[in-house]
Write a protein that holds these residues in place. Structure first.
Motif, PDB file in Angstrom:
ATOM      1  N   GLU A   1     -17.344  12.897  -9.222  1.00 20.11           N
ATOM      2  CA  GLU A   1     -16.174  11.876  -9.295  1.00 20.11           C
ATOM      3  C   GLU A   1     -15.106  12.370  -8.558  1.00 20.11           C
ATOM      4  OE1 GLU A   1     -13.510   9.499 -12.746  1.00 20.11           O
ATOM      5  OE2 GLU A   1     -14.877  11.050 -13.118  1.00 20.11           O
ATOM      6  N   ALA A   2     -14.904  13.816  -8.706  1.00 21.07           N
ATOM      7  CA  ALA A   2     -13.662  14.511  -8.010  1.00 21.07           C
ATOM      8  C   ALA A   2     -14.017  14.276  -6.491  1.00 21.07           C
ATOM      9  CB  ALA A   2     -13.745  16.035  -8.291  1.00 21.07           C
ATOM     10  N   LEU A   3     -15.257  14.640  -5.952  1.00 20.27           N
ATOM     11  CA  LEU A   3     -15.577  14.735  -4.569  1.00 20.27           C
ATOM     12  C   LEU A   3     -15.678  13.509  -4.029  1.00 20.27           C
ATOM     13  CD1 LEU A   3     -16.242  16.242  -1.794  1.00 20.27           C
ATOM     14  CD2 LEU A   3     -18.529  16.167  -2.571  1.00 20.27           C
ATOM     15  N   SER A   4     -15.782  12.357  -4.934  1.00 18.87           N
ATOM     16  CA  SER A   4     -15.951  10.725  -4.540  1.00 18.87           C
ATOM     17  C   SER A   4     -14.540  10.461  -4.349  1.00 18.87           C
ATOM     18  CB  SER A   4     -16.760  10.187  -5.620  1.00 18.87           C
ATOM     19  OG  SER A   4     -17.849  10.453  -5.456  1.00 18.87           O
ATOM     20  N   TRP A   5     -13.477  10.898  -5.269  1.00 13.23           N
ATOM     21  CA  TRP A   5     -12.221  10.527  -4.834  1.00 13.23           C
ATOM     22  C   TRP A   5     -11.680  11.020  -3.410  1.00 13.23           C
ATOM     23  CZ3 TRP A   5      -7.182  12.666  -4.448  1.00 13.23           C
ATOM     24  CH2 TRP A   5      -6.255  11.921  -4.618  1.00 13.23           C
ATOM     25  N   MET A   6     -11.979  12.117  -3.154  1.00 17.32           N
ATOM     26  CA  MET A   6     -11.719  12.489  -1.651  1.00 17.32           C
ATOM     27  C   MET A   6     -12.206  11.647  -0.731  1.00 17.32           C
ATOM     28  SD  MET A   6     -11.882  16.776  -2.368  1.00 17.32           S
ATOM     29  CE  MET A   6     -10.825  16.929  -0.707  1.00 17.32           C
ATOM     30  N   VAL A   7     -13.607  11.434  -0.879  1.00 14.88           N
ATOM     31  CA  VAL A   7     -14.209  10.583   0.113  1.00 14.88           C
ATOM     32  C   VAL A   7     -13.740   9.089   0.372  1.00 14.88           C
ATOM     33  CG1 VAL A   7     -16.466   9.568   0.812  1.00 14.88           C
ATOM     34  CG2 VAL A   7     -16.326  12.070  -0.110  1.00 14.88           C
ATOM     35  N   ASP A   8     -13.351   8.740  -1.018  1.00 18.85           N
ATOM     36  CA  ASP A   8     -12.860   7.244  -1.157  1.00 18.85           C
ATOM     37  C   ASP A   8     -11.490   7.175  -0.332  1.00 18.85           C
ATOM     38  OD1 ASP A   8     -14.957   6.609  -2.634  1.00 18.85           O
ATOM     39  OD2 ASP A   8     -14.037   6.659  -4.432  1.00 18.85           O
ATOM     40  N   ALA A   9     -10.873   8.333  -0.541  1.00 21.54           N
ATOM     41  CA  ALA A   9      -9.361   8.434   0.431  1.00 21.54           C
ATOM     42  C   ALA A   9      -9.755   8.049   1.909  1.00 21.54           C
ATOM     43  CB  ALA A   9      -8.792   9.708  -0.010  1.00 21.54           C
ATOM     44  N   VAL A  10     -10.726   8.590   2.283  1.00 18.38           N
ATOM     45  CA  VAL A  10     -11.132   8.189   3.505  1.00 18.38           C
ATOM     46  C   VAL A  10     -11.443   6.821   3.821  1.00 18.38           C
ATOM     47  CG1 VAL A  10     -12.452   9.049   5.697  1.00 18.38           C
ATOM     48  CG2 VAL A  10     -11.646  10.730   3.945  1.00 18.38           C
ATOM     49  N   HIS A  11     -12.441   6.335   3.213  1.00 19.89           N
ATOM     50  CA  HIS A  11     -12.772   5.069   3.093  1.00 19.89           C
ATOM     51  C   HIS A  11     -11.625   3.782   3.348  1.00 19.89           C
ATOM     52  CE1 HIS A  11     -17.024   5.828   3.661  1.00 19.89           C
ATOM     53  NE2 HIS A  11     -17.020   6.173   2.485  1.00 19.89           N
ATOM     54  N   ALA A  12     -10.672   4.446   2.194  1.00 15.13           N
ATOM     55  CA  ALA A  12      -9.507   3.532   2.044  1.00 15.13           C
ATOM     56  C   ALA A  12      -8.610   3.428   3.139  1.00 15.13           C
ATOM     57  CB  ALA A  12      -8.847   3.763   0.572  1.00 15.13           C
TER      58      ALA A  12
END
Length: 428
Positions: free
Chosen positions: A236-247
């Motif tokens: 969940e933590a790493l996905s939040w960082m990756v989602d910031a790139v996608h967003a």
């Protein structure tokens, strides 16, 4: 202190050159020069803005203690670790040094350091006057090897001009997930990628560790024997960082240090960076910025932190007089740790952190508000080798070359093997 200042390291001078600092005579068997001065070599890694602060403390100490002459020098951390064993064997290493908390158990396991339980007792240093986790982290295999000087946590830096231009209140920055993401959306509407996600150790690695703890996870099990970062909280933590790139909240392919440069240039609003950045930003003319404790993105307040610790080395030829002088120096500098905070640190001693002198350092004081929520790596030899695999997972995921869960799982498998190998290597 700059990022490179944090990485930069402990330096060396020959023992003969050190002795020459306070006397024209050579050293005697007692560890004193011909003039009766006890000579000490002190290695540290303060090559950034904190270097002059420590040098000032050394100069003050020498002036107040004419019977002791401390010579300070620095070099890169990698060079320090490569040179220290041979230097100590030959009697040309430091009598005392600074080590980062995560490298301390490795040096202790290699037999390079002296236990400091008696030093702490003689100097009446106890857990009552130190930030609890950092005091406890100075223990290895049941003995104390480090006397903490400071902690250097991750902080939440922001460009106040960029926030104001976007209609956000710089005096009330977002401090929880909902308001943080709302601010990032608003900034994106204004054409600003608000938080650049670094795929590198600095500062992406510290950001990821902080987020794993914030989401209720951990990096290792309680004994530091196996990894825990591939569990759901880590994903969940790493996905939040990756989602910031996608967003679009972050640009893609952020280069090393590009995140804080973007903050300086007004291309980004937010940056999670080390307290060592305080002096760097303060020196930029016209930059409008501020800093707070880390926002809570998960369910728990937590932030990565490191710590500088005094250590005494196990060196051929060191005399009782030099050991006693080293104890005096460690005690004196520890008492001056509020002054040391000017270099961009949070004092490890509570008495210094609670002082009016430290309170006057606005940025450092703001970051220090999270002192009770700081997290540190377990005291395990070679732990840095294992955490390096987490940084590989970070790089793969944030650069969008691997799914976060797969990246963390594969990194955990490699790190678990590293930990097992290190147990054999260090007989731990």
């Amino acid at each position: 202190m700059s990022r490179r200042g944090f990485l930069a390291g402990l330096g060396a001078v020959g023992l003969g050159a050190t002795v020459a600092a306070c006397s024209s005579g050579g050293p005697s068997a007692s560890g004193t020069s011909a003039g009766g001065t006890v000579d000490l070599t002190f290695w540290n890694g303060f090559t950034g803005g904190d270097g002059p602060v420590m040098q000032d403390l050394v100069d003050r100490f020498n002036a107040e203690h004419p019977a002791i002459a401390v010579r300070m020098t620095t070099m890169e951390w990698a060079d320090f670790h490569a040179k220290l064993p041979a230097a100590l064997t030959s009697g040309r290493g430091p009598h005392l040094a600074i080590q980062h908390l995560d490298s301390l158990p490795t040096s202790a396991a290699r037999g390079l350091l002296l236990p400091l339980d008696d030093v702490a007792e003689d100097l009446t240093l106890t857990s009552d006057d130190f930030i609890g986790p950092v005091w406890d982290a100075g223990l290895y295999d049941g003995q104390r090897y480090g006397i903490p000087l400071d902690v250097h946590p991750l902080g939440f830096f922001f460009n106040t001009r960029v926030l104001a231009d976007a209609g956000l209140d710089p005096d009330a920055p977002p401090m929880d997930r909902e308001s943080y993401e709302a601010a990032l959306d608003l900034l994106l509407d204004r054409g600003v990628a608000g938080h650049w996600m670094s795929p590198h150790t600095f500062t992406g690695g510290q950001t990821l560790q902080s987020l794993i703890w914030q989401f209720g996870g951990d990096l290792f099990d309680a004994e530091g024997a196996t990894t825990a970062w591939a569990r759901d909280e880590g994903v969940e933590a790493l996905s939040w960082m990756v989602d910031a790139v996608h967003a679009g909240w972050s640009v893609r392919d952020v280069g090393q240090d590009a995140d804080i440069i973007a903050l300086q240039n007004g291309q980004a609003a937010f940056n999670w960076n080390g307290i060592w950045s305080v002096n760097t930003l303060d020196q930029i003319s016209g930059l409008e910025w501020d800093v707070r404790r880390l926002p809570r993105i998960g369910s728990v307040d937590a932030a990565w932190a490191g710590s500088h610790n005094f250590v005494l080395t196990k060196q051929r030829g060191t005399t009782d007089a030099q050991l006693e002088a080293a104890r005096t120096f460690v005690s004196w500098v520890s008492q001056q740790s509020a002054a040391w905070a000017v270099g961009g640190q949070v004092p490890a001693r509570l008495s210094a952190r609670d002082s009016a002198e430290f309170a006057a350092l606005g940025p450092q004081s703001a970051i220090a508000e999270q002192a009770d929520d700081l997290r540190f790596l377990p005291s395990v030899p070679g732990i840095g080798d294992a955490i390096g695999e987490l940084y590989t997972a970070l790089n793969e995921a944030v650069l969008l070359t691997k799914d976060p869960r797969d990246a963390l799982r594969d990194a955990a498998a490699r790190a678990d093997q590293v930990l097992a190998d290190n147990r054999d290597r260090y007989d731990a």
